[in-house]
Scaffold this motif. Structure first.
Motif, PDB file in Angstrom:
ATOM      1  N   SER A 306      -6.342  -4.067   2.515  1.00  0.00           N
ATOM      2  CA  SER A 306      -5.479  -4.797   3.974  1.00  0.00           C
ATOM      3  C   SER A 306      -5.467  -4.078   4.873  1.00  0.00           C
ATOM      4  O   SER A 306      -4.642  -4.315   6.315  1.00  0.00           O
ATOM      5  N   SER A 350      -0.217  -7.369   3.088  1.00  0.00           N
ATOM      6  CA  SER A 350      -0.868  -7.491   1.254  1.00  0.00           C
ATOM      7  C   SER A 350      -1.036  -8.341   0.871  1.00  0.00           C
ATOM      8  O   SER A 350       0.140  -9.356   0.762  1.00  0.00           O
ATOM      9  N   GLN A 351      -2.179  -8.587  -0.201  1.00  0.00           N
ATOM     10  CA  GLN A 351      -2.391  -9.714  -0.900  1.00  0.00           C
ATOM     11  C   GLN A 351      -1.169  -9.851  -2.220  1.00  0.00           C
ATOM     12  O   GLN A 351      -0.477 -10.348  -2.331  1.00  0.00           O
ATOM     13  N   THR A 355       2.558  -4.025  -3.261  1.00  0.00           N
ATOM     14  CA  THR A 355       2.266  -3.065  -3.144  1.00  0.00           C
ATOM     15  C   THR A 355       3.203  -1.739  -2.505  1.00  0.00           C
ATOM     16  O   THR A 355       3.830  -1.815  -2.375  1.00  0.00           O
TER      17      THR A 355
END
Ligand code: F6R
Length: 612
Positions: A306, A350-351, A355
């Motif tokens: 990312s 962020s996927q 995180t």
């Protein structure tokens, strides 16, 4: 992304629906529901979270004899993953239910009309619009009502519809979302994917876009949304076992996800670009035009893959919008001295949206007065809840640990954001937005056409490289971050030591590594830094480095430098980072597979890094 199962036959429906949904769990979901026919009424159960929660709520005794029903696992896109938003959704009467996979792009307009006509909504989903729209057209012919409703719908759908007054019938349809029918003795099925059907039948019919089907016990008709003439579609007998079927016949989820990228990019841009006017629409961005015009600096914060997306966005935003952009690795951002205030927009990429370092980074920036925007693939994740605004990437769940389609969807979202900022701040005119918006949509098609050929070429090429100890990736300009991404992908899944460099940096140190054993993948599209890149490649060749080059179709100069050249179609320069990601992913995948590595679950890695 969402799973649908439907059954009409002679057996008890609830166990068939639950087993089917279990076999679709690999698609990812955050809530589940089912409905079945019982004594002229529809009985509906829904639950947040895992299937076990749904199982615990279902009272099978009520509908023990029921043999018609539909079930659904939902991957949230519109509205949080709550019970209220879980499918099936009903019309105002509760006598009609719909399960749906896809995105109804014009749901806002449709919802406004339906509200004005007195319909009462009970969820935040785009799907519920379908239930009310069908109700609006329903007299005594469900098939006709669904057909009429679908002519008004823009977007993607796979759907199943049940009506209390037709206890032994399911109407289903698809457009740009998968739906397969199963044909058994005295029974018909629908499902998002073959694994749900395998315990019951191996005879299936793959529906195509805009096709509809009416299923009854052991009989069915297939037509299209626009035409009632029955179609005669072939029945395919599936030879896959369950594990193969989950991956749709691909060897690994990662490969499947690489091939899903055209659709993931399209889903991400879908409904957000008006082609004729170049208007970019990002209603969930959470910032009004005044706030956007007052931004003096942008801070991009992310980790890993990312973070590479953030590095590319810096090139785009500074070039087209003229706002200074700084890019930080979140684990650094959260602890270093920051110059953040209310004139800085902080954007997390962020996927997962979970995180830990990225989350800590945006919390710190928010405390310092910055507005927070997040680009995220998971609806309702912590980051999306804490941010002031969100741009969702609609890549669908990514199961392979190494990020592929989530990354290219992040790039598509960041490119859209660039166009949007350019639109609001007046740095891009409508003509430019029309051209660049169309180019982004066309890119999905280009990648789709390219993928099979590229995979074949790369599978052959890696025979000369798969046992290398080290690998370098080099590129210039906005493709430099793709060199970093290529190197990260390769080391993650093949355990080969790999580094990415800006090609101009080589002579400041890394060129000392070049010898006849060092493979160097060069990403060299014919863009504005092409000549400079070629000079760097000449330097590598002069030191006997083993070049693998990816360049623009027709560039014969590259084949004078090495026998290993892969050609990609010419696209506009700004979109090269998305296009050139594809061969870097495939190279890593094929090498890892050739080395016998666990591609989908590489050692020491987790899909979501929720600890520091
Ligand atoms: C690499 C990869 C990781 C993630 C990183 C951030 O293939 O997937 O580098 O990109 O852990 O994760 P998200 O995007 O969920 O914040």
């Amino acid at each position: 992304m969402c799973g649908i199962v439907g059954y009409v036959g002679t057996r008890r429906v609830v166990p068939i629906l639950l087993e089917g949904l279990r076999r679709l769990e690999y698609r990812g979901y955050d809530s589940a529901g089912l409905v079945y026919q019982h004594e002229g009424k529809l009985v509906r159960y829904r639950a947040e979270g895992k299937l076990i929660n749904l199982e615990n709520t279902v009272d099978e005794n009520i509908g023990v004899a029921s043999s018609t029903g539909i079930g659904h696992t939902r991957w949230a896109t519109h509205g949080a993953p709550t019970e209220m938003n879980a499918h099936p959704h009903t019309d105002c009467t509760g006598e009609l239910v719909v399960v749906h996979n896809g995105i109804i792009e014009n749901y806002n307009t449709l919802k406004k009309d339906l509200l004005a006509r007195g319909h009462v909504f009970s969820s935040e989903t785009d799907t519920e619009v379908l239930a009310h729209l069908i109700e609006e057209h329903l007299d005594d012919d469900l098939e006709e009502a669904v057909r009429k409703a679908l002519t008004l719908v823009e977007g993607s759908y796979a759907l199943g519809v049940l009506w209390a007054k037709e206890p032994e019938m399911i109407v289903a349809a698809r457009n740009h979302s998968p739906l397969v029918m199963g044909v058994g003795e005295d029974a018909c099925y629908i499902a998002s994917d073959v694994p749900a059907l395998l315990p019951y039948t191996k005879d299936v019919i793959f529906l195509d876009d805009k096709e509809m089907t009416v299923l009854r016990k052991g009989e069915y008709t297939i037509t299209t949304v626009d035409d009632t003439t029955p179609l005669n579609k072939p029945v395919t007998t599936i030879e896959w076992n369950a594990a193969m079927a989950e991956k749709a016949g691909y060897r690994h989820f990662m490969l499947k996800e690489i091939f899903e990228q055209p659709q993931a990019i399209l889903n991400t841009v879908s409904g957000r670009i008006v082609p004729d006017t170049g208007m970019i629409e990002l209603p969930e961005i959470g910032l009004d035009d005044i706030a956007i015009k007052s931004i003096e600096r942008i801070a991009l914060v992310a980790c890993g893959t990312s973070w590479h997306a953030a590095l590319i966005a810096k090139y785009w935003i500074e070039k087209w919008v003229g706002i200074p952009v700084e890019v930080d690795i979140a684990s650094e951002f959260r602890y270093r001295s920051l110059l953040i205030n209310d004139k800085v927009l902080t954007i997390s990429i962020s996927q997962s949206g979970e995180t830990a370092d990225t989350l800590a980074g945006i919390r710190r920036a928010a405390q310092m007065g910055s507005k927070i925007l997040t680009i995220c693939n998971v609806v309702g994740s912590t980051m999306t809840r804490e941010a002031d605004g969100v741009i969702y990437t609609h890549a669908g769940p990514e199961i392979g640990v190494a990020s592929t389609k989530a990354f290219t969807s992040q790039l598509a979202a960041l490119f859209l954001l660039t166009l949007y900022l350019g639109q609001v701040r007046g740095t891009m005119d409508s003509e430019q937005r029309i051209v660049y918006g169309a180019a982004l949509i066309d890119l999905a098609k280009t990648i789709e056409e390219l993928l099979p050929r590229l995979q074949e070429e790369i599978a052959a090429l890696i025979e000369s490289f798969y046992d290398s100890r080290d690998f370098l990736f080099v590129a210039r300009g906005m493709n430099f971050p793709i060199a970093l991404e290529g190197a990260l992908k390769l080391k993650e899944i093949s355990y080969i030591h790999a580094e990415g460099y800006a090609a101009g940096e080589l002579k400041h140190g890394p060129i000392a590594l070049i010898d006849k054993d060092m493979p160097v993948m060069g990403l060299v599209p014919q863009d504005e830094v092409y000549q400079k890149s070629v000079s760097n490649l000449e330097e590598i060749k002069a030191r006997q480095g083993r070049l693998v080059l990816i360049g623009t179709a027709g560039d014969e100069h590259l084949s004078n430098l090495t026998e290993h050249v892969l050609y990609l179609p010419k696209v506009i320069d700004d979109l090269n980072p998305i296009l050139y990601t594809i061969p870097a992913q495939l190279l890593s995948y094929e090498i890892a597979n050739r080395r016998g590595c666990d591609v989908d679950q590489p050692r020491n890695l987790a899909k979501s890094v929720t600890v520091e």
